[in-house]
Write a protein that holds these residues in place. Structure first.
Motif, PDB file in Angstrom:
ATOM      1  N   ASP A 424      26.417  64.437  66.284  1.00 37.80           N
ATOM      2  CA  ASP A 424      25.618  64.137  67.533  1.00 37.80           C
ATOM      3  C   ASP A 424      25.735  62.656  67.445  1.00 37.80           C
ATOM      4  OD1 ASP A 424      23.900  63.645  69.603  1.00 37.80           O
ATOM      5  OD2 ASP A 424      22.109  64.316  68.559  1.00 37.80           O
ATOM      6  N   ILE A 425      26.951  62.012  67.777  1.00 40.52           N
ATOM      7  CA  ILE A 425      26.980  60.590  67.714  1.00 40.52           C
ATOM      8  C   ILE A 425      26.172  59.983  68.870  1.00 40.52           C
ATOM      9  CG2 ILE A 425      28.524  58.520  68.247  1.00 40.52           C
ATOM     10  CD1 ILE A 425      30.795  60.316  66.920  1.00 40.52           C
ATOM     11  N   ASP A 426      26.196  60.512  70.079  1.00 40.46           N
ATOM     12  CA  ASP A 426      25.339  60.019  70.993  1.00 40.46           C
ATOM     13  C   ASP A 426      23.696  59.859  70.835  1.00 40.46           C
ATOM     14  OD1 ASP A 426      27.525  59.688  72.894  1.00 40.46           O
ATOM     15  OD2 ASP A 426      26.993  61.479  73.922  1.00 40.46           O
ATOM     16  N   GLY A 427      23.356  60.998  70.136  1.00 39.64           N
ATOM     17  CA  GLY A 427      21.720  60.998  69.575  1.00 39.64           C
ATOM     18  C   GLY A 427      21.771  59.926  68.259  1.00 39.64           C
ATOM     19  N   LEU A 428      22.612  59.569  67.628  1.00 40.79           N
ATOM     20  CA  LEU A 428      22.494  58.799  66.607  1.00 40.79           C
ATOM     21  C   LEU A 428      22.542  57.228  67.435  1.00 40.79           C
ATOM     22  CD1 LEU A 428      22.922  58.622  63.413  1.00 40.79           C
ATOM     23  CD2 LEU A 428      25.246  58.008  63.886  1.00 40.79           C
ATOM     24  N   THR A 429      23.580  56.996  68.207  1.00 39.53           N
ATOM     25  CA  THR A 429      23.472  55.650  68.450  1.00 39.53           C
ATOM     26  C   THR A 429      22.318  55.424  69.430  1.00 39.53           C
ATOM     27  OG1 THR A 429      24.916  56.357  70.231  1.00 39.53           O
ATOM     28  CG2 THR A 429      26.069  55.312  68.258  1.00 39.53           C
ATOM     29  N   SER A 430      21.802  56.283  70.160  1.00 37.47           N
ATOM     30  CA  SER A 430      20.489  56.110  71.087  1.00 37.47           C
ATOM     31  C   SER A 430      19.154  55.878  70.068  1.00 37.47           C
ATOM     32  CB  SER A 430      20.111  57.331  72.081  1.00 37.47           C
ATOM     33  OG  SER A 430      21.632  57.360  72.703  1.00 37.47           O
ATOM     34  N   SER A 431      19.173  56.588  69.025  1.00 37.34           N
ATOM     35  CA  SER A 431      18.063  56.276  68.158  1.00 37.34           C
ATOM     36  C   SER A 431      18.166  54.925  67.419  1.00 37.34           C
ATOM     37  CB  SER A 431      18.215  57.405  66.962  1.00 37.34           C
ATOM     38  OG  SER A 431      17.237  57.139  65.791  1.00 37.34           O
ATOM     39  N   ILE A 432      19.481  54.575  66.963  1.00 40.44           N
ATOM     40  CA  ILE A 432      19.574  53.053  66.533  1.00 40.44           C
ATOM     41  C   ILE A 432      19.020  52.111  67.491  1.00 40.44           C
ATOM     42  CG2 ILE A 432      21.246  51.562  65.564  1.00 40.44           C
ATOM     43  CD1 ILE A 432      22.639  53.989  64.348  1.00 40.44           C
ATOM     44  N   GLU A 433      19.777  52.276  68.781  1.00 38.45           N
ATOM     45  CA  GLU A 433      19.412  51.110  69.638  1.00 38.45           C
ATOM     46  C   GLU A 433      18.171  51.148  69.816  1.00 38.45           C
ATOM     47  OE1 GLU A 433      20.114  48.456  72.682  1.00 38.45           O
ATOM     48  OE2 GLU A 433      21.233  49.014  70.945  1.00 38.45           O
ATOM     49  N   ASN A 434      17.219  52.256  70.078  1.00 37.10           N
ATOM     50  CA  ASN A 434      16.023  52.167  70.497  1.00 37.10           C
ATOM     51  C   ASN A 434      15.121  51.530  69.311  1.00 37.10           C
ATOM     52  OD1 ASN A 434      16.189  53.626  72.984  1.00 37.10           O
ATOM     53  ND2 ASN A 434      15.768  55.615  71.937  1.00 37.10           N
ATOM     54  N   GLN A 435      15.489  51.703  68.117  1.00 36.05           N
ATOM     55  CA  GLN A 435      14.654  51.055  66.906  1.00 36.05           C
ATOM     56  C   GLN A 435      15.173  49.627  67.028  1.00 36.05           C
ATOM     57  OE1 GLN A 435      14.191  53.675  63.144  1.00 36.05           O
ATOM     58  NE2 GLN A 435      15.843  54.695  64.469  1.00 36.05           N
ATOM     59  N   LYS A 436      16.233  49.464  67.250  1.00 38.58           N
ATOM     60  CA  LYS A 436      16.785  47.972  67.208  1.00 38.58           C
ATOM     61  C   LYS A 436      16.172  47.162  68.246  1.00 38.58           C
ATOM     62  CE  LYS A 436      19.383  45.992  70.063  1.00 38.58           C
ATOM     63  NZ  LYS A 436      20.519  45.964  70.848  1.00 38.58           N
ATOM     64  N   LYS A 437      15.859  47.593  69.458  1.00 39.42           N
ATOM     65  CA  LYS A 437      15.025  46.883  70.480  1.00 39.42           C
ATOM     66  C   LYS A 437      13.765  46.752  70.038  1.00 39.42           C
ATOM     67  CE  LYS A 437      17.522  48.810  74.462  1.00 39.42           C
ATOM     68  NZ  LYS A 437      17.384  49.623  75.563  1.00 39.42           N
ATOM     69  N   SER A 438      13.107  47.442  69.356  1.00 38.27           N
ATOM     70  CA  SER A 438      11.729  47.229  68.712  1.00 38.27           C
ATOM     71  C   SER A 438      11.867  46.178  67.877  1.00 38.27           C
ATOM     72  CB  SER A 438      11.094  48.592  68.300  1.00 38.27           C
ATOM     73  OG  SER A 438      10.046  48.463  67.657  1.00 38.27           O
ATOM     74  N   ILE A 439      12.537  46.161  66.688  1.00 34.34           N
ATOM     75  CA  ILE A 439      12.711  45.342  65.416  1.00 34.34           C
ATOM     76  C   ILE A 439      13.012  44.083  66.294  1.00 34.34           C
ATOM     77  CG2 ILE A 439      13.935  44.851  63.552  1.00 34.34           C
ATOM     78  CD1 ILE A 439      14.035  47.696  62.983  1.00 34.34           C
ATOM     79  N   PHE A 440      14.317  44.036  66.785  1.00 32.37           N
ATOM     80  CA  PHE A 440      14.642  42.500  67.156  1.00 32.37           C
ATOM     81  C   PHE A 440      13.552  41.971  68.284  1.00 32.37           C
ATOM     82  CE2 PHE A 440      18.257  43.902  64.999  1.00 32.37           C
ATOM     83  CZ  PHE A 440      18.758  42.726  64.346  1.00 32.37           C
ATOM     84  N   THR A 441      12.772  42.717  68.922  1.00 28.77           N
ATOM     85  CA  THR A 441      11.954  42.009  69.677  1.00 28.77           C
ATOM     86  C   THR A 441      10.526  41.633  69.060  1.00 28.77           C
ATOM     87  OG1 THR A 441      10.951  43.871  70.637  1.00 28.77           O
ATOM     88  CG2 THR A 441      13.036  42.870  72.052  1.00 28.77           C
ATOM     89  N   ASP A 442      10.445  41.899  67.745  1.00 29.67           N
ATOM     90  CA  ASP A 442       9.262  41.698  66.831  1.00 29.67           C
ATOM     91  C   ASP A 442       9.094  40.075  66.732  1.00 29.67           C
ATOM     92  OD1 ASP A 442       7.232  41.420  65.173  1.00 29.67           O
ATOM     93  OD2 ASP A 442       8.300  42.629  63.723  1.00 29.67           O
TER      94      ASP A 442
END
Length: 442
Positions: A424-442
């Motif tokens: 599940d590459i799509d699910g994996l990359t989506s999860s990383i991206e969602n968490q990235k947005k939260s962390i990098f806007t911190d």
């Protein structure tokens, strides 16, 4: 033997302008990015203990060099300092991963006067939070470092907080005798490498040794595939949070990796890098992508049989000239018990004398001080220096080129999940991206 003439040029690219505000083998276990305290006191400093760290004739050092060979080298360097200064070094050696996982708690508690750490982002991260001492005056006494090494040691405020000691490239290692016996040739493209791996399987070898029990080794695989498929600039922008993990370019990295996983040593999440290295040392594996420190797992009489090549080309338009080559070194606590002694130690570990000791005793790294006598380099070290000198771009390593909380709390579990179930590459990359947005806007 002197350093390659192009060393200064490669180091000048070490901290590129595109990531100058955002900067391996290191882990932080994530909570540092949010200010949480890590661990339960597993990493105790010597500064205020009975070890003698508060003695006027002693300076304490927190060392992450826990493997036998690097631990021995640190001891020899400290002996050299004691001889030259008359001061004793109380060395607090902690398991490498434990050191990284508890570093935030350590630095906010009672750290040693001096501690071993990493250049680039990881240095600036703690300097910016007031958890490291200003070493600008020490740098005023150092010689043998290029401007780029100085830049890699400089915090966001323009002051120096780090003294470099060594660096090492990542490459694909192999045993020459095994390859000669089987008639293997160094691959120039990924297709050639895949075909070679198939031959190795037929010959009863594990094509690619692999381990990720400690979380960081798989980052090296992601790094090199991303550098080869998408190029250096995309890679550093992705690490800086400027590119999307759901892009087709990132998906291609994981899709390529998925195709290569059957060629890797199975059950990697239960294996340390040392154990994977031993499979290469024992001639059970044909190749291993790792840093030059791999040599620590080989006997001295086996090092002549160890060789490497840079990971091959995937896209001809991008080529195979970019690589990871992290820098290790020393920092000072924000309030050392023995500050004057700490500064003397840091001046010494950055000296030609300390570098010469390292060259004589450690065949698995390259020294940072260009005044060192490198005539003692073995063939592997000379080749490694030439590889780094010929590189067009140099990355520090994934968990040193991005936010520590993102690397440890998002990327480590994501890559390990991918290794367990790469479908599940799509699910994996989506999860990383969602968490990235939260962390990098911190």
């Amino acid at each position: 033997m002197s350093r390659p003439r192009t060393q200064a040029e490669y180091l000048a690219r070490l901290v590129p302008p595109s990531v100058a505000g955002l900067h391996r083998r290191s882990l932080l276990a994530g909570a540092a990015g949010t200010g949480a305290l890590l661990g339960t006191g597993l990493l105790a400093g010597c500064g205020g203990s009975d070890s003698g760290g508060s003695d006027a004739k002693t300076v304490s050092l927190g060392s992450n060099q826990s493997d036998p060979k690097p631990k021995e080298v640190v001891a020899k360097v400290m002996d050299g300092f004691q001889t030259s200064s008359g001061l004793r070094v109380a060395v607090n050696t902690v398991d490498h991963n434990t050191f990284q996982e508890n570093i935030n708690n350590y630095l906010q508690g009672k750290p040693d006067d001096v501690f071993m750490w990493f250049a680039g982002y990881r240095m600036r991260f703690f300097a910016a939070r007031g958890l490291a001492g200003d070493l600008s005056d020490v740098w005023g006494k150092l010689s043998g470092f290029s401007d780029a090494f100085r830049k890699a040691s400089t915090g966001d405020d323009g002051k120096q907080y780090f003294v470099p000691s060594s660096y090492y490239p990542w490459a694909v290692f192999y045993r020459k005798s095994v390859w000669q016996q089987n008639g293997y040739q160094v691959p120039k493209t990924l297709d050639e490498m895949t075909a070679l791996a198939g031959e190795m399987k037929k010959d009863g070898l594990v094509p690619i040794a692999f381990a990720d029990k400690d979380g960081w080794p798989a980052m090296g695989t992601f790094d090199i595939l991303n550098l080869r498929i998408n190029g250096y600039q995309f890679h550093v922008d992705l690490m800086a949070g400027k590119e999307s993990w759901t892009s087709d370019r990132v998906r291609k990295v994981f899709d390529t990796w998925r195709g290569l996983l059957p060629l890797h040593q199975p059950d990697s999440l239960g294996r340390t890098w040392q154990e994977a290295a031993q499979s290469l040392q024992q001639k059970k594996s044909g190749m291993y992508l790792l840093g030059l420190f791999l040599g620590q797992q080989f006997n001295n009489d086996e090092l002549d049989d160890l060789d490497f090549f840079t990971f091959p080309e995937i896209d001809p338009a991008i080529g195979a000239k970019a690589l990871d080559a992290p820098i290790d070194g020393y920092m000072m606590a924000r309030k050392p018990k023995q500050e004057a002694n700490a500064r003397k130690l840091l001046e010494y570990v950055g000296s030609k004398a300390a570098a010469d000791i390292t060259v004589k005793n450690d065949p698995s790294t390259l020294v940072a001080n260009t005044q060192a006598d490198t005539s003692g380099y073995n063939a592997l070290q000379r080749k490694a220096a030439e590889l780094v000198g010929s590189a067009t771009e140099i990355a520090q390593f994934l968990d040193r080129d991005t936010r520590p909380d993102f690397a440890s709390t998002v990327i480590i579990p994501a890559l390990q999940q991918f290794i367990k179930d790469p479908k599940d590459i799509d699910g994996l990359t989506s999860s990383i991206e969602n968490q990235k947005k939260s962390i990098f806007t911190d």
